[in-house]
Scaffold this motif. Structure first.
Motif, short mmCIF file in Angstrom:
data_model
loop_
_atom_site.label_atom_id
_atom_site.label_comp_id
_atom_site.label_asym_id
_atom_site.label_seq_id
_atom_site.Cartn_x
_atom_site.Cartn_y
_atom_site.Cartn_z
N UNK A 285 -18.88 -5.87 -4.79
CA UNK A 285 -18.09 -5.61 -3.48
C UNK A 285 -17.48 -4.21 -3.74
N UNK A 286 -17.49 -3.55 -2.24
CA UNK A 286 -16.95 -2.52 -2.36
C UNK A 286 -15.75 -2.27 -1.19
N UNK A 287 -14.81 -1.51 -1.14
CA UNK A 287 -13.77 -1.44 -0.11
C UNK A 287 -14.19 -0.06 0.41
N UNK A 288 -14.21 0.14 1.65
CA UNK A 288 -14.66 1.32 2.53
C UNK A 288 -13.48 1.49 3.17
N UNK A 289 -13.25 2.94 3.36
CA UNK A 289 -12.02 3.50 3.97
C UNK A 289 -12.03 4.63 4.53
N UNK A 290 -11.42 5.23 5.53
CA UNK A 290 -11.53 6.51 6.26
C UNK A 290 -10.45 7.20 5.84
N UNK A 291 -10.82 8.54 5.73
CA UNK A 291 -9.77 9.68 5.14
C UNK A 291 -8.99 10.00 6.68
N UNK A 292 -7.86 9.52 6.63
CA UNK A 292 -7.11 10.22 7.97
C UNK A 292 -6.67 11.56 7.90
N UNK A 293 -5.69 11.84 6.75
CA UNK A 293 -5.35 13.19 6.55
C UNK A 293 -5.42 13.71 5.23
N UNK A 294 -5.72 15.14 5.26
CA UNK A 294 -5.50 15.78 3.84
C UNK A 294 -4.09 16.56 4.17
N UNK A 295 -3.43 16.12 2.95
CA UNK A 295 -2.03 16.71 3.15
C UNK A 295 -1.70 17.45 1.96
N UNK A 296 -1.25 18.77 1.94
CA UNK A 296 -0.90 19.61 0.97
C UNK A 296 0.61 19.25 0.75
N UNK A 297 1.00 18.81 -0.72
CA UNK A 297 2.30 18.84 -1.27
C UNK A 297 2.98 19.84 -1.99
N UNK A 298 3.88 19.73 -2.37
CA UNK A 298 4.70 20.64 -3.43
C UNK A 298 3.97 20.25 -4.87
N UNK A 299 3.04 21.10 -5.32
CA UNK A 299 2.24 20.86 -6.62
C UNK A 299 1.36 19.69 -6.59
N UNK A 300 1.07 19.25 -5.47
CA UNK A 300 0.05 18.22 -5.62
C UNK A 300 -0.48 18.08 -4.21
N UNK A 301 -1.75 17.78 -3.93
CA UNK A 301 -2.20 17.40 -2.66
C UNK A 301 -2.61 15.75 -2.68
N UNK A 302 -2.53 15.29 -1.00
CA UNK A 302 -2.91 14.08 -0.81
C UNK A 302 -3.92 13.59 -0.27
N UNK A 303 -4.53 12.68 -0.31
CA UNK A 303 -5.74 12.15 0.51
C UNK A 303 -5.00 10.88 1.07
N UNK A 304 -4.73 10.79 2.32
CA UNK A 304 -4.01 9.66 3.23
C UNK A 304 -5.31 8.90 3.72
N UNK A 305 -5.50 7.65 3.39
CA UNK A 305 -6.56 6.84 3.82
C UNK A 305 -5.97 5.79 4.66
N UNK A 306 -6.91 5.03 5.31
CA UNK A 306 -6.38 3.95 6.36
C UNK A 306 -6.51 2.68 5.68
N UNK A 307 -6.96 2.74 4.38
CA UNK A 307 -6.80 1.51 3.35
C UNK A 307 -5.53 1.44 2.87
N UNK A 308 -4.68 0.28 2.42
CA UNK A 308 -3.46 0.50 1.83
C UNK A 308 -3.39 -0.44 0.74
N UNK A 309 -2.12 -0.72 0.12
CA UNK A 309 -1.88 -1.63 -0.91
C UNK A 309 -2.29 -3.18 -0.22
N UNK A 310 -1.85 -3.41 1.04
CA UNK A 310 -1.80 -4.87 1.52
C UNK A 310 -3.38 -4.86 1.59
N UNK A 311 -4.12 -4.08 1.66
CA UNK A 311 -6.06 -4.16 1.64
C UNK A 311 -6.33 -4.49 0.07
N UNK A 312 -5.70 -3.61 -0.73
CA UNK A 312 -6.33 -3.70 -2.02
C UNK A 312 -4.82 -3.41 -3.00
N UNK A 313 -4.45 -4.55 -3.55
CA UNK A 313 -3.03 -4.46 -4.09
C UNK A 313 -3.42 -4.29 -5.75
#
Length: 421
Positions: A285-313
């Motif tokens: 099995x795989x879990x497929x998710x969409x990239x919602x936002x690419x966010x630039x942070x302080x010293x690190x960058x984030x890929x924000x997905x539409x999957x979350x910990x409630x979907x895959x804990x």
């Protein structure tokens, strides 16, 4: 091995483009491969060779009725830990004589329902449970076939939250007390002792802990037979791990496990039951998710997905690793960049990976979490008011939704207001 491969630059599930499924069903979505489930079951079945055996798939790993039916049609039994799982197995057409009931807290109602519907055996975990089952079975004029789960005090060398065979764990009866427990079980009306049960943990990546536990079970078998008990079955549980991180060395193969079982227990002439879950379903099995936002942070960058910990804990609960890959195959030589990969839930723990090297991605791109078939959808919740993730089964060039995503209206409709509001 699994059946999720790139073809012409796009990830496929068997012969179906994963992007096609995502477009039809939406994301996040779990996708299972019937060919992978089949192959992994057969590897275990063949690993035990000519030894009388039954492979009882652990429903807790991925308990969709369609998955249970697929495996049941191949000849699998099912290991259940609740009456809900039992009823799912029955709905999948699996007969009671191929269902094993495990779990530390079976209620009297669950016991009665399983006895009425048919059961291969109960794996008992404590003396109070043993006495309760005796009362229930006697009251129904039935005889319950039982094993007793022994705790061999063996360190499985796995994550503390999924280790079950140490003396401090809640599971089973200490092996030093087993002979007294079997003597009591044999004297109770309504019970028929048929064997021994042991399960030391999940995601084991070496055979030594299994061998240590099974050696103790062999010694106990001989002692119990000397005491007059008819020990004809040995339920060895599950626990063999899978390679979540592809760059790591692979855990032992089912054939190596089977050889070890024969080496330690083959001389006893017992029927062998095993309860694999993760190794059958994990890489299926795989879990497929969409990239919602690419966010630039302080010293690190984030890929924000539409999957979350409630979907895959699993990452939040077990610090688990899942390979995360884009659905569009990266071009050769593309330089990856490190990202923290996170979901939209309002918890810092809603983090799938930190500083994970990923190829260039843009908003709207799709990614897949590999090896997400076990303990993924079954542990999902509606935390933060997020509908349960749907499940899809692929077979060859066709796919079907085997659990739809509920609408917001359906989710809200399960709540009810008291009369005074």
């Amino acid at each position: 091995m699994d059946h999720f491969l790139y073809r012409a630059g796009q990830l496929h599930a068997e012969d179906v483009s994963v992007a096609e499924i995502a477009a039809a069903v939406g994301t996040p979505v779990y996708i299972y491969s019937a060919a992978t489930l089949t192959r992994h079951f057969r590897l275990f079945d063949e690993a035990l060779g000519e030894t009388p055996h039954l492979v009882c798939y652990a429903a807790k790993a991925a308990g969709n009725v369609a998955i249970l039916k697929l495996l049941g049609d191949l000849g699998a039994g099912v290991d259940v830990v609740s009456i809900g799982e039992y009823l799912k197995a029955k709905a999948a057409g699996i007969p009671g004589e191929r269902i094993v009931f495990s779990g530390v807290g079976k209620t009297r109602g669950e016991m009665a329902a399983a006895l009425e519907g048919g059961i291969r055996q109960f794996n008992l975990e404590s003396e109070p449970e043993m006495r309760a089952l005796s009362e229930v079975a006697s009251g129904m004029g039935a005889v319950a076939p039982v094993t007793i789960r022994v705790n061999p005090d063996v360190d499985a060398k796995t994550h503390a939250k999924i280790a079950t065979g140490r003396s401090e764990n809640k599971f089973g009866i200490p092996i030093a007390k087993a002979r007294a427990a079997y003597a009591e079980a044999a004297a109770l009306p309504g019970l028929k002792v048929v064997g021994i049960d042991v399960h030391i943990g999940s995601q084991l990546t070496e055979l030594a802990p299994f061998e240590a536990a099974f050696t103790k079970v062999a010694q106990l078998t001989e002692a119990l037979r000397a005491d007059g008990h008819d020990i004809s079955r040995l339920d060895l549980g599950g626990g063999l791990g899978i390679p979540y991180e592809r760059s790591n060395s692979a855990p032992p193969l089912p054939v190596e496990y089977g050889q070890m079982v024969q080496r330690t227990l083959g001389h006893l002439g017992c029927e062998i039951e095993i309860e694999p879950g993760r190794l059958i379903a994990g890489n299926a099995g795989i879990l497929v998710s969409t990239l919602i936002y690419l966010k630039e942070g302080e010293g690190r960058d984030f890929l924000i997905l539409d999957a979350a910990m409630n979907d895959l804990i699993r990452p939040a609960m077990y610090d688990a690793w899942h390979d995360i890959v884009p659905l569009a195959e990266p071009a050769p030589g593309v330089e990856p960049r490190p990202y923290d990969i996170v979901g939209p839930v309002c918890e810092t723990g809603d983090t799938f990976a930190r500083a994970r090297p990923m190829p260039p991605l843009t908003e709207g791109d799709l990614v897949a979490f590999r090896s997400a078939g076990a303990y993924g959808a079954v542990m999902a919740s509606e935390y933060n008011g997020r509908p349960l993730v749907p499940e899809v089964l692929v077979s060859g060039d066709q796919f079907a939704v085997i659990r739809p995503r509920p609408s917001y209206e359906e989710m809200i409709g399960r709540d009810s207001l008291p009369t005074w509001l």
